[in-house]
Design an enzyme around this catalytic site. Structure first.
Site, PDB file in Angstrom:
ATOM      1  N   TYR A 157       0.865  -0.853  -0.568  1.00 42.74           N
ATOM      2  CA  TYR A 157      -0.192   0.196   0.005  1.00 42.74           C
ATOM      3  C   TYR A 157       0.696   1.877  -0.459  1.00 42.74           C
ATOM      4  CZ  TYR A 157      -3.736  -3.171   1.223  1.00 42.74           C
ATOM      5  OH  TYR A 157      -3.870  -4.293   1.541  1.00 42.74           O
ATOM      6  N   HIS A 207      -5.898   2.140  -0.867  1.00 47.63           N
ATOM      7  CA  HIS A 207      -5.757   2.330   1.217  1.00 47.63           C
ATOM      8  C   HIS A 207      -5.595   3.913   1.310  1.00 47.63           C
ATOM      9  CE1 HIS A 207      -4.189   0.393   4.851  1.00 47.63           C
ATOM     10  NE2 HIS A 207      -4.539  -1.052   3.961  1.00 47.63           N
TER      11      HIS A 207
HETATM   12  C1  GCO Z   1      -7.522  -4.835   1.961  1.00 45.87           C
HETATM   13  C2  GCO Z   1      -7.025  -4.154   3.934  1.00 45.87           C
HETATM   14  C3  GCO Z   1      -6.292  -4.946   4.114  1.00 45.87           C
HETATM   15  C4  GCO Z   1      -6.206  -4.290   5.571  1.00 45.87           C
HETATM   16  C5  GCO Z   1      -5.102  -4.959   7.235  1.00 45.87           C
HETATM   17  C6  GCO Z   1      -5.419  -4.112   7.947  1.00 45.87           C
HETATM   18  O1  GCO Z   1      -8.022  -4.522   1.312  1.00 45.87           O
HETATM   19  O2  GCO Z   1      -7.415  -6.202   2.366  1.00 45.87           O
HETATM   20  O3  GCO Z   1      -6.450  -3.112   2.797  1.00 45.87           O
HETATM   21  O4  GCO Z   1      -4.523  -4.708   4.030  1.00 45.87           O
HETATM   22  O5  GCO Z   1      -5.096  -2.914   5.496  1.00 45.87           O
HETATM   23  O6  GCO Z   1      -6.663  -5.948   7.105  1.00 45.87           O
HETATM   24  O7  GCO Z   1      -4.802  -4.893   9.007  1.00 45.87           O
HETATM   25 MG    MG Z   2      -8.389  -2.570   1.334  1.00 43.33          MG
END
Ligand code: GCO
Ligand code: MG
Length: 399
Positions: A157, A207
């Site tokens: 991210y 994100h």
């Molecule tokens: C996704 C989410 C996760 C979160 C995580 C935080 O799209 O699956 O963005 O990667 O970042 O669940 O703990």
């Molecule tokens: Mg996400």
């Protein structure tokens, strides 16, 4: 004579990376129990305490059939409601009660929701890579495994920052450069799009890593690539900016994993400002509110895409699956592929074959928990570092 709640316990286990929180409700009927997901991996102690010290005394002796009454009264029993800790605690209880109701009825939970609209839930896999060619290679690998929907990220991210220009004395942290991320990822998406067949559906997760106006520009720049959806272009604190994205482009938008209150998702649904609701089911309080949100979203042409990363327990993924099999407005299901150790702890973990997640059709959620095995992997305390995000000048940024 009603069947009542005899005991409420919390199983904390960390078999592979994420700390998982599962609630087990034992009933007055010998051998009858239910499991629910309460996983908020970054604050597992708080959820554990909320369940053990506040919900458990409130719940003992209550009628297991009264799921709605228990959800409503649990939510306001502490007067202040919602929020990630209380919602996750209530979710663990709620999902366990749905599991129990299914077992009592001798039916999978999706039957209690209204029956199947589909035999399996189409899933998306996570392709990542250090450069655009590596991402493309991973997309093609997942496509060969049968996935038609693939999320593309380049450096996780917010991408990887090629050069840091932080000032002297800048704080430690997880640095990233939002505009370098946007430039690099748009180039990567264009490259992947140009080298994959049109039926390969691409998704991307911003994100919340861009300032609002750059998120609007990103969605516009991504429009020619016909993404299946663009996820979390904005932070929950910037909800009003969704209107600007919708007015300027037709890139499908997904939002919701960070939401903890209905007043976050209902305006976006009512004004048709997003295309997929992506809540983390235990963060919104469980199956009961998720079912309601799915039905509400369906009235506005909005589909479901429940959050399904590694920090949702297999019990939570099973709950997602039952919603997915029922919902007429199902969109897509995120899937993180648990390793064998996790599946061993959770017999009945949903199976994904050829890009589809299948139920096992056992009553309730169809999943169990080997507590002795789970106990071998206790949750470890950790100061989370990936969320200590900072901009190039060293100032803090939302993760
Ligand atoms: C996704 C989410 C996760 C979160 C995580 C935080 O799209 O699956 O963005 O990667 O970042 O669940 O703990
Ligand atoms: Mg996400």
């Amino acid at each position: 004579m009603p069947v009542t709640i005899r005991d409420v316990s919390t199983i904390l286990t960390q078999p592979a990376g994420s700390r998982l929180i599962v609630v087990k409700i034992v009933t007055s009927q010998p051998g009858l129990y239910g499991l629910g997901c309460a996983t908020f991996t970054q604050r597992f102690h708080a959820v554990h305490t909320a369940i053990e010290k506040h919900l458990k005394p409130f719940l003992i002796g209550r009628d297991v059939d009264r799921i709605e009454d228990i959800w409503q009264t649990s939510m306001v029993n502490g007067y202040w409601r919602n929020g990630p800790v209380l919602n996750n605690a209530i979710s663990g209880v709620d999902i366990a009660l749905w599991d129990i109701k299914g077992k009592r009825a001798g039916m999978p939970v999706y039957q209690l929701l209204g029956g199947k609209c589909r035999e399996a839930a189409a899933c998306y896999a996570h392709a990542d890579g250090g450069d655009r060619n590596e991402v493309l290679d991973n997309v093609l690998k997942f496509h060969e495994q049968g996935y038609q929907h693939i999320r593309v990220q380049m450096g996780g991210y917010g991408g990887r920052t090629s050069r840091l220009r932080a000032p002297e004395g800048a704080q430690e942290g997880a640095y990233y450069d939002p505009r370098e991320y946007a430039r690099g990822v748009l180039d990567m998406i264009g490259h992947v799009r140009a080298n994959t067949a049109p039926h390969v559906e691409l998704l991307h997760d911003v994100h919340e890593r861009l300032v609002p106006i750059d998120a609007v520009q990103f969605a516009k720049d991504a429009e020619p690539f016909k993404l299946f959806f663009l996820e979390d272009p904005l932070a929950p604190e910037d909800l009003e900016w969704f209107r600007n994205i919708r007015r300027q482009c037709a890139t499908p938008i997904a939002m919701g994993e960070l939401f903890n209150h209905p007043r976050e998702w209902t305006p976006l649904i009512q004004d048709r400002l997003i295309d997929f609701i992506r809540m983390h089911v235990s963060q919104m309080g469980g199956l009961t509110p998720a079912r309601n949100a799915a039905a509400f979203a369906g009235m506005y042409g909005i589909r479901t895409a429940w959050h399904g990363p590694g920090d949702v327990s297999p019990v939570g993924h099973a709950a997602n699956l039952h919603l997915d099999l029922w919902a007429p407005n199902f969109g897509i299901q995120e899937w993180c592929r648990f390793d064998d150790r996790v599946s061993e702890i959770f017999p009945g973990t949903p199976e994904v074959r050829g890009g589809y997640m299948y139920p096992n059709d056992r009553p309730g959620l169809g999943i169990d928990l080997n507590e002795d095995l789970a106990a071998k992997y206790p949750c470890q305390d950790e100061i989370i570092d990936w969320t200590q995000t900072r901009l190039p000048d060293g100032s803090p940024a939302r993760p």
